[in-house]
Design an enzyme around this catalytic site. Structure first.
Site, short mmCIF file in Angstrom:
data_model
loop_
_atom_site.label_atom_id
_atom_site.label_comp_id
_atom_site.label_asym_id
_atom_site.label_seq_id
_atom_site.Cartn_x
_atom_site.Cartn_y
_atom_site.Cartn_z
N ASP A 1 -17.92 -2.61 -36.66
CA ASP A 1 -18.81 -1.98 -37.62
C ASP A 1 -20.25 -1.94 -37.12
O ASP A 1 -20.69 -2.88 -36.45
CB ASP A 1 -18.74 -2.76 -38.94
CG ASP A 1 -19.23 -1.95 -40.13
OD1 ASP A 1 -19.45 -0.74 -39.98
OD2 ASP A 1 -19.39 -2.55 -41.21
N HIS B 1 -21.42 5.91 -31.75
CA HIS B 1 -19.98 5.73 -31.57
C HIS B 1 -19.62 5.62 -30.08
O HIS B 1 -18.73 4.86 -29.71
CB HIS B 1 -19.22 6.88 -32.22
CG HIS B 1 -19.29 6.88 -33.71
ND1 HIS B 1 -18.96 5.78 -34.47
CD2 HIS B 1 -19.66 7.85 -34.60
CE1 HIS B 1 -19.12 6.06 -35.76
NE2 HIS B 1 -19.54 7.30 -35.86
N LEU C 1 -2.62 -8.70 -21.97
CA LEU C 1 -3.19 -8.44 -23.29
C LEU C 1 -2.57 -7.19 -23.90
O LEU C 1 -2.43 -6.16 -23.24
CB LEU C 1 -4.70 -8.25 -23.18
CG LEU C 1 -5.42 -7.74 -24.44
CD1 LEU C 1 -5.53 -8.86 -25.47
CD2 LEU C 1 -6.79 -7.20 -24.11
#
Length: 249
Positions: free
Chosen positions: A29, A46, A140
């Site tokens: 956020d 962004h 991962l």
């Protein structure tokens, strides 16, 4: 007492590599506010957020985190201006298309969680390609929550169970919590141990509602594009200081 593997940042933080959270979830956020503070467009915010995601994914991979789930685009984000939605989708498409280059020499896997039917055919095809490309990797697992909503996820899972009950494949009295969990987007993925939210907001925002029942939460005022190694280590160090009882004593 376990042997400590020390990773220091400017605050001399120390984490125990034998007690890492297996699964970290992040609500990324603050991209828009980061851009506004600098007089930049939200699209540039962004893009910087995308760079932060690459940085944090690499750090989590390097220290041994097994699962990282990031909230990239929610079912509610469609309410944003069309230009911003288009920009976010373009960034996500770029991220997926660059997967082969970004993952060169790495053993990471990519999965996309969410309602993919609402995405463009090009996006759906790219998701399939990247998931196939990385499905055998054992490092991962990066889960990208895209067009994701926790309530919708649970609703869809319940509908699937009702369909199977209607077909006679399941008996209502035999339905278990595990049956529902197996029909969520996260089927086969352990629940998050630690959830991080950047930018100072303290809401779950419809993210992993079922899965976060016993998750530890860590909030920071740092805006997502500014999120760096010291912040992820600070969150893990705080997680390791907590006593997780899961309803016990």
């Amino acid at each position: 007492m376990s042997v400590f593997s020390r990773i220091f940042n400017k605050k001399s933080l120390e984490i125990d590599k034998s007690g890492l959270p297996k699964h970290i979830a992040i609500i990324m956020d603050g991209n828009g506010r980061w851009a506004k503070k600098r007089g930049l467009s939200r699209s540039l915010g962004h893009r910087e957020g995308s760079n932060a995601l690459k940085r944090i994914t690499e750090i989590c991979s390097d220290i041994g985190i097994k699962y990282l789930t990031v909230y990239a685009f929610s079912t509610d984000n469609w309410k944003r201006p069309q230009s911003e939605v288009d920009n976010l989708m373009q960034l996500l498409m770029e991220y997926l298309k660059k997967a082969e280059t970004e993952l060169a020499g790495k053993n990471n896997r990519i999965r996309v969680l969410g309602n993919k039917r609402a995405l463009s055919h090009d996006m759906q095809n790219e998701i399939k390609r990247v998931e196939r490309l990385t499905e055998r990797n054992t490092g991962l697992c990066l889960n990208i929550a895209l067009n994701y909503g926790g309530r919708e996820e649970i609703f869809f899972a319940v509908k699937e169970i009702l369909k199977e009950v209607g077909r006679g494949k399941l008996k209502p009295e035999n339905v278990t919590q595990e049956d529902l969990a197996e029909r969520l987007y996260t089927a086969g993925i352990p629940d998050p141990d630690l959830m991080i939210r950047s930018s100072g907001e303290k809401r779950i925002s419809n993210f992993l509602l079922w899965q976060a029942a016993y998750t530890e939460f860590w909030y920071t005022d740092v805006l997502w594009p500014d999120f760096r190694k010291e912040h992820i280590l600070e969150a893990i160090a705080e997680y390791q200081r907590r006593n997780r009882r899961f309803g016990g004593v």
